[in-house]
Design an enzyme around this catalytic site. Sequence first.
Site, short mmCIF file in Angstrom:
data_model
loop_
_atom_site.label_atom_id
_atom_site.label_comp_id
_atom_site.label_asym_id
_atom_site.label_seq_id
_atom_site.Cartn_x
_atom_site.Cartn_y
_atom_site.Cartn_z
N ASP A 79 36.24 -28.98 18.07
CA ASP A 79 36.25 -30.21 18.62
C ASP A 79 35.24 -31.00 17.94
O ASP A 79 34.08 -30.90 17.69
CB ASP A 79 35.82 -30.15 20.15
CG ASP A 79 36.29 -31.61 20.79
OD1 ASP A 79 37.16 -31.53 21.65
OD2 ASP A 79 35.74 -32.70 20.45
N ILE A 80 35.85 -32.35 17.49
CA ILE A 80 34.99 -33.36 16.83
C ILE A 80 33.66 -33.87 17.62
O ILE A 80 32.79 -34.42 16.96
CB ILE A 80 35.78 -34.31 16.23
CG1 ILE A 80 35.25 -35.02 14.94
CG2 ILE A 80 36.05 -35.55 17.37
CD1 ILE A 80 36.36 -35.99 14.14
N GLY B 176 41.65 -36.91 32.99
CA GLY B 176 40.71 -37.07 31.78
C GLY B 176 41.56 -36.84 30.28
O GLY B 176 40.65 -36.96 29.36
N GLN B 177 42.78 -36.89 30.46
CA GLN B 177 43.36 -36.51 29.05
C GLN B 177 43.48 -37.82 28.16
O GLN B 177 43.64 -38.67 28.37
CB GLN B 177 44.76 -36.07 29.13
CG GLN B 177 45.52 -35.60 27.95
CD GLN B 177 46.96 -35.09 28.27
OE1 GLN B 177 47.43 -34.95 29.32
NE2 GLN B 177 47.61 -34.69 27.19
N HIS C 38 46.61 -29.25 24.95
CA HIS C 38 45.32 -28.38 24.24
C HIS C 38 44.65 -27.84 25.39
O HIS C 38 44.34 -28.48 26.36
CB HIS C 38 44.70 -29.39 23.16
CG HIS C 38 44.25 -30.56 23.99
ND1 HIS C 38 44.84 -31.76 24.15
CD2 HIS C 38 42.88 -30.93 24.36
CE1 HIS C 38 44.34 -32.75 24.64
NE2 HIS C 38 43.06 -32.30 24.96
N HIS D 257 40.65 -26.58 25.92
CA HIS D 257 39.39 -26.76 25.44
C HIS D 257 38.90 -25.36 25.78
O HIS D 257 38.95 -24.62 26.82
CB HIS D 257 38.59 -27.65 26.26
CG HIS D 257 38.96 -29.23 26.21
ND1 HIS D 257 38.24 -30.04 25.06
CD2 HIS D 257 39.99 -29.86 26.56
CE1 HIS D 257 38.73 -31.13 25.04
NE2 HIS D 257 39.79 -31.28 26.14
P1 AMP Z 1 41.28 -34.51 25.93
O1 AMP Z 1 40.36 -35.68 26.07
O2 AMP Z 1 41.54 -33.41 26.96
O3 AMP Z 1 42.88 -35.29 25.46
O4 AMP Z 1 40.64 -33.98 24.66
C1 AMP Z 1 40.87 -34.56 23.41
C2 AMP Z 1 39.68 -33.80 22.52
O5 AMP Z 1 40.28 -33.93 21.26
C3 AMP Z 1 38.34 -34.48 22.73
O6 AMP Z 1 37.34 -33.52 23.20
C4 AMP Z 1 38.10 -35.20 21.49
O7 AMP Z 1 36.55 -34.98 20.71
C5 AMP Z 1 38.79 -34.13 20.38
N1 AMP Z 1 39.28 -34.76 19.19
C6 AMP Z 1 39.60 -35.95 19.11
N2 AMP Z 1 39.90 -36.11 17.66
C7 AMP Z 1 39.45 -35.16 16.99
C8 AMP Z 1 39.79 -34.62 15.71
N3 AMP Z 1 40.00 -35.39 14.52
N4 AMP Z 1 39.22 -33.35 15.56
C9 AMP Z 1 39.06 -32.62 16.31
N5 AMP Z 1 38.86 -32.81 17.88
C10 AMP Z 1 39.01 -34.21 18.08
#
Ligand code: AMP
Length: 112
Positions: free
Chosen positions: A29-30, A91-92, A98, A100
């Site tokens: 995760d970024i 919270g998506q 995906h 986590h």
């Molecule tokens: P959600 O809020 O459950 O939809 O999770 C989306 C996740 O994607 C968040 O934890 C972000 O930090 C992660 N995210 C967004 N952009 C990127 C990226 N470019 N590379 C890796 N993770 C990312």
Amino acid sequence: MDTLFDKIIKREIPAKIIYEDDQVIAFHDIAPQAPVHFLVVPKKGIRTLADLTEDDKGLAGHILFTAQRLALELGCEEGFRVVMNCNELGGQTVYHIHMHVLGQRQMHWPPG
Ligand code: AMP
């Protein structure tokens, strides 16, 4: 239209990829919320967990099993948490399902 995660799958934007097979990709995760925080993402672009169908049951199991195996490989044998946020109230933020996986710190309950 491609999601952010489709672009990672197609290598159009960079990510720290941990694992990939014909069905899923996993990458860090970024914005990590724990020392270990990665995402397991199906290559099939299902928008939310609420859109999963009977046909996706095998894929859902593969996502969960991949999460478990990678968590153990990344040193989370003392425990870890998996989370799937569904839709706005869940919270998506990225509308491509995906899982986590978070580990290597104490988790608390209830989550925020
Ligand atoms: P959600 O809020 O459950 O939809 O999770 C989306 C996740 O994607 C968040 O934890 C972000 O930090 C992660 N995210 C967004 N952009 C990127 C990226 N470019 N590379 C890796 N993770 C990312």
